[in-house]
Design a protein around this motif. Structure first.
Motif, PDB file in Angstrom:
ATOM      1  N   ILE A 294       0.837  -1.208   0.000  1.00 40.65           N
ATOM      2  CA  ILE A 294       0.000   0.000   0.000  1.00 40.65           C
ATOM      3  C   ILE A 294       0.866   1.249   0.000  1.00 40.65           C
ATOM      4  O   ILE A 294       0.607   2.202  -0.739  1.00 40.65           O
ATOM      5  N   PHE A 295       1.915   1.248   0.813  1.00 36.98           N
ATOM      6  CA  PHE A 295       2.793   2.415   0.869  1.00 36.98           C
ATOM      7  C   PHE A 295       3.823   2.415  -0.257  1.00 36.98           C
ATOM      8  O   PHE A 295       4.235   3.481  -0.724  1.00 36.98           O
ATOM      9  N   GLY A 296       4.281   1.250  -0.666  1.00 33.60           N
ATOM     10  CA  GLY A 296       5.386   1.179  -1.627  1.00 33.60           C
ATOM     11  C   GLY A 296       6.730   1.292  -0.943  1.00 33.60           C
ATOM     12  O   GLY A 296       7.739   1.630  -1.582  1.00 33.60           O
ATOM     13  N   ARG A 297       6.766   0.964   0.328  1.00 37.17           N
ATOM     14  CA  ARG A 297       8.000   0.996   1.136  1.00 37.17           C
ATOM     15  C   ARG A 297       8.060  -0.248   2.021  1.00 37.17           C
ATOM     16  O   ARG A 297       7.020  -0.837   2.353  1.00 37.17           O
ATOM     17  N   ASP A 298       9.286  -0.579   2.449  1.00 34.10           N
ATOM     18  CA  ASP A 298       9.382  -1.591   3.493  1.00 34.10           C
ATOM     19  C   ASP A 298       9.206  -0.899   4.845  1.00 34.10           C
ATOM     20  O   ASP A 298       9.534   0.289   5.006  1.00 34.10           O
ATOM     21  N   LYS A 299       8.666  -1.630   5.783  1.00 34.77           N
ATOM     22  CA  LYS A 299       8.299  -1.024   7.071  1.00 34.77           C
ATOM     23  C   LYS A 299       9.509  -0.805   7.970  1.00 34.77           C
ATOM     24  O   LYS A 299       9.503   0.093   8.807  1.00 34.77           O
ATOM     25  N   GLY A 300      10.540  -1.605   7.792  1.00 30.37           N
ATOM     26  CA  GLY A 300      11.691  -1.490   8.677  1.00 30.37           C
ATOM     27  C   GLY A 300      12.545  -0.271   8.396  1.00 30.37           C
ATOM     28  O   GLY A 300      12.645   0.645   9.222  1.00 30.37           O
TER      29      GLY A 300
END
Length: 419
Positions: A294-300
């Motif tokens: 959804i964001f297009g990023r990894d969460k870490g």
């Protein structure tokens, strides 16, 4: 805040705030608090911890200034039809803002005056440092229906159109004026809004307000981007306070903007404020991979899809077509760039066992018609994040240029016949 020394009772202390602008005067030199000198409103060096940010400058502080930890934002309705009374209000507010941003008490302080009169300062910030307090004022579209100002309404100060998915609450929308108080201590920020509201009694009243914590954006180069309440970093390409070229291009109103009646806005900006409710409980049950898609990023790390670091240039086509980063990136929007200065909020529960929490989104730009409006139209129509958020409050304000010196005041370029 530091105590006012050598106070003595005065007639003004008995009759109230009327005429206080002259009594407050300018911040005196040689005080105990050192000012961070950022005369263009950017405060490039930043104030030392607990210190003061310079109030005077070409631009208002609190826009490109390094983002503080806490927010108290308030929208006001003007309650007087008397133009002179409104001008006096702005002068009184300016005088109080000079003192509070310098760590001083308002007027003659919180105690030591006549027992029969209310004190000039409410007192809850006594003994506290300035905490990098900035106060930023703005004028809403509805203000220009008053005081014969209709012809001075800037062309860029348009009413925001309805966007798909909006569920705006009237009690959290609009306003004739706004004041954004940012500080590293929440008590200092609340004290500032409280005292301005007190000074404005009978002339202006709070329409709605919002407390914020946990800044979600940074204007400091190379700093890690803070996380929102979904646990993600967002806005990693935010404009830094030291990027004078980008600020000039995307944030500050220039000589060529608007018509002849818009000249009073030169050096100012435009603010869009949106209260965005996050459906925390639904999000918390979404799988990690779905969240990252959804964001297009990894969460870490906060890196874009396929990248290693948060500031690595993203490859947008590697993201899903409805990914938030892909849709909001300047390269997907003809170069549209805004300066973000948002905060997280939690305001209890909604009565159904769900947190009333989310993002209080603040975006500064040179022209909302070329900034927030086209960007939000795109996001509202296609962003996968829309399943988990809802815009419930909204306002737009013209942010006038900064207060240049001790004789200047908020709104002088708009309201002074000599401006």
């Amino acid at each position: 805040m530091t105590e006012t020394q050598g106070r003595s009772p005065s007639r003004r202390a008995v009759i109230g705030w009327g005429g206080a602008g002259i009594a407050l005067g300018a911040v005196t030199a040689g005080g105990a608090v050192a000012m961070a000198k950022g005369g263009d409103g950017t405060d490039p060096a930043g104030a030392q911890a607990g210190g003061a940010v310079e109030f005077h400058g070409v631009h208002q502080a609190g826009i490109a200034t390094p983002v503080q930890d806490r927010l108290h934002f308030a929208a006001f309705d003007v309650k007087t039809d008397d133009r002179d009374a409104f001008v006096r209000l702005l002068k009184d507010w300016t005088a109080a803002a000079r003192r509070m941003t310098a760590g001083k008490e308002v007027g003659e302080g919180a105690y030591g005056g006549l027992a029969e009169a209310p004190p000039d300062d409410t007192g809850e910030a006594l003994g506290l440092p300035p905490s990098r307090l900035t106060l930023t004022i703005g004028f809403g579209p509805s203000l220009f229906e008053k005081f014969g100002l209709k012809d001075k309404r800037p062309a860029a100060l348009v009413d925001l159109p309805p966007f798909p998915g909006d569920n705006l609450e009237r009690s959290r929308t609009g306003g004739d004026l706004c004041v954004q108080a940012c500080a590293d201590d929440p008590q200092v920020a609340v004290h500032a809004i409280r005292n301005l509201a007190r000074i404005g009694f009978g002339r202006a009243a709070v329409r709605w307000s919002q407390l914020g914590f946990g800044k979600t954006s940074s204007t400091t180069p190379d700093a890690q981007t803070p996380r929102n309440l979904f646990g993600f970093k967002d806005g990693t390409r935010n404009i830094a306070g030291t990027e004078t070229d980008r600020l000039k291009r995307f944030v500050w109103v220039g000589d060529g903007d608007g018509g002849a009646n818009d000249a009073w806005m030169h050096g100012g900006s435009y603010l869009v404020a949106r209260r965005i409710r996050m459906n925390i409980e639904t999000w918390d049950r979404a799988p990690l991979q779905e969240q990252e898609d959804i964001f297009g990023r990894d969460k870490g790390e906060g890196a874009a899809v396929g990248k290693a670091k948060e500031h690595d240039e993203p490859f947008l086509k590697a993201m899903k077509p409805d990914a938030h980063v892909r849709l909001s990136h300047p390269d997907s929007n003809g170069g549209i760039t805004i300066l973000r200065r948002g905060y997280s909020f939690t305001d209890g529960t909604d009565g159904l066992g769900r947190l009333d929490a989310g993002l209080f989104f603040l975006a500064y730009q040179r022209d909302p018609r070329k900034g927030f409006i086209p960007l939000q139209r795109r996001l509202a129509a296609h962003d996968a994040l829309n399943e988990y958020i809802q815009h419930v409050g909204s306002a737009v304000f013209a942010i006038p240029p900064g207060v240049r010196d001790a004789d200047d005041w908020w709104g002088r370029t708009l309201l002074s016949e000599e401006a």
